[in-house]
Scaffold this motif. Structure first.
Motif, PDB file in Angstrom:
ATOM      1  N   SER A   1       8.242  -3.690  -2.157  1.00  0.00           N
ATOM      2  CA  SER A   1       7.145  -4.807  -2.971  1.00  0.00           C
ATOM      3  C   SER A   1       6.360  -5.096  -1.415  1.00  0.00           C
ATOM      4  O   SER A   1       6.995  -4.494  -0.328  1.00  0.00           O
TER       5      SER A   1
ATOM      6  N   SER B   1       5.195  -7.986  -1.384  1.00  0.00           N
ATOM      7  CA  SER B   1       5.079  -9.632  -1.841  1.00  0.00           C
ATOM      8  C   SER B   1       5.655 -10.121  -0.580  1.00  0.00           C
ATOM      9  O   SER B   1       6.760  -9.746   0.196  1.00  0.00           O
TER      10      SER B   1
ATOM     11  N   GLN C   1       6.895 -12.714   0.112  1.00  0.00           N
ATOM     12  CA  GLN C   1       8.737 -12.654  -0.401  1.00  0.00           C
ATOM     13  C   GLN C   1      10.039 -11.482   0.478  1.00  0.00           C
ATOM     14  O   GLN C   1      11.058 -11.330   0.790  1.00  0.00           O
TER      15      GLN C   1
ATOM     16  N   PRO D   1       3.553  -7.448 -13.253  1.00  0.00           N
ATOM     17  CA  PRO D   1       3.642  -8.696 -13.745  1.00  0.00           C
ATOM     18  C   PRO D   1       5.546  -8.785 -14.215  1.00  0.00           C
ATOM     19  O   PRO D   1       6.983  -8.905 -13.656  1.00  0.00           O
TER      20      PRO D   1
ATOM     21  N   GLU E   1       8.467  -6.295 -12.974  1.00  0.00           N
ATOM     22  CA  GLU E   1       8.974  -6.681 -11.952  1.00  0.00           C
ATOM     23  C   GLU E   1       9.885  -8.120 -11.685  1.00  0.00           C
ATOM     24  O   GLU E   1      10.800  -8.520 -11.305  1.00  0.00           O
TER      25      GLU E   1
ATOM     26  N   TYR F   1      13.138  -8.119  -3.771  1.00  0.00           N
ATOM     27  CA  TYR F   1      12.174  -7.796  -2.990  1.00  0.00           C
ATOM     28  C   TYR F   1      12.625  -6.999  -1.608  1.00  0.00           C
ATOM     29  O   TYR F   1      12.788  -7.628  -0.437  1.00  0.00           O
TER      30      TYR F   1
ATOM     31  N   THR G   1      10.273  -4.731   1.493  1.00  0.00           N
ATOM     32  CA  THR G   1       9.303  -4.195   2.519  1.00  0.00           C
ATOM     33  C   THR G   1       9.614  -3.207   3.369  1.00  0.00           C
ATOM     34  O   THR G   1      10.487  -3.200   4.198  1.00  0.00           O
TER      35      THR G   1
END
Length: 240
Positions: A172, A174, A176, A202, A205, A215, A217
């Motif tokens: 993600s 995000s 977060q 959404p 998720e 989450y 990345t």
């Protein structure tokens, strides 16, 4: 030396007829009696072998010494991927097998471009499994990652059973999200969920985080649906 996947019991000293896909592989390579090859059945290690007979549609080999060599990643990384369209999924499966994925779960998400059901989904699964086998033959892996049947994402999340020491990561952008290596920790199996083109909706998720996915990345750039899971796989398996 050619490496051939032979999904049947293997034992040193045996003479056996290769199953049709393996026999065709040997014939395509134009091997002859006396030529050497390596066999592996996915149960661990690999065997020396020698072609004994080449028939018009059958091949027999003599199985030689077993070598308990493994070339697996230090931890099991299970990819859960919203299938990219066209040949991109073929490419993803091939590279994931080369890079050491423990399994590949194709899922149908709300924004999926490739939508497979019924017989077409079964044929694609068999096609992708054959790609994974060929990638293992080429890369030296002796254990073939399973390509699971296509599943709806919501149903798959609802049926996912807990595994001791596991990490569940959702790729993600995000705010977060933590770096994928940090979020995965140092040990234990990892379930790595990556969305299709356009990402997860959404509500999807929310379902994933409700099922324990955190989450994670790979940085600020937006990667393609076939690139992101492979980049995460590299980050988690090629650290040395």
């Amino acid at each position: 030396m050619p490496r051939i996947h032979c999904p049947m019991p293997l034992a040193s000293g045996d003479t056996l007829a290769l199953p049709p896909p393996a026999a065709r592989h040997v014939q395509v390579l134009r091997m002859q009696p006396g030529d050497s090859l390596t066999l592996f059945n996915g149960e661990g290690g690999e065997f020396e072998a020698q072609v004994e007979r080449m028939g018009r549609s059958d091949v027999s080999v003599i199985v030689g010494a077993h070598h308990a060599v493994e070339r697996e990643a230090p931890r099991a990384i299970h990819l859960v991927v919203g299938m990219p369209a066209n040949e991109r999924m073929d490419w993803l499966v091939e590279k994931a097998a080369e890079l050491g994925a423990a399994s590949i779960q194709p899922v149908l998400a709300q924004r999926s471009v490739l939508r497979l059901q019924g017989e077409r989904a079964e044929k694609k699964q068999a096609h992708w499994q054959a790609i994974a086998i060929a990638a293992c033959e080429q890369s030296g892996r002796n254990r073939v990652p399973q390509v699971h049947a296509v599943a709806a994402l919501a149903a798959w999340l609802g049926a996912l059973a807990p595994t001791p020491g596991e990490s569940r990561l959702l790729l993600s952008l995000s705010a977060q999200a933590r770096p994928v290596r940090v979020a995965a920790g140092d040990q234990g199996p990892v379930w790595l969920l990556s969305g299709p083109e356009g990402g997860l909706a959404p509500q999807e998720e929310a379902l994933a985080t409700g099922a324990g996915f955190q989450y994670a990345t790979l940085g600020p750039r937006v990667l393609r649906s076939e690139t992101a899971p492979l980049a995460a796989l590299v980050a988690l398996t090629l650290q040395e």
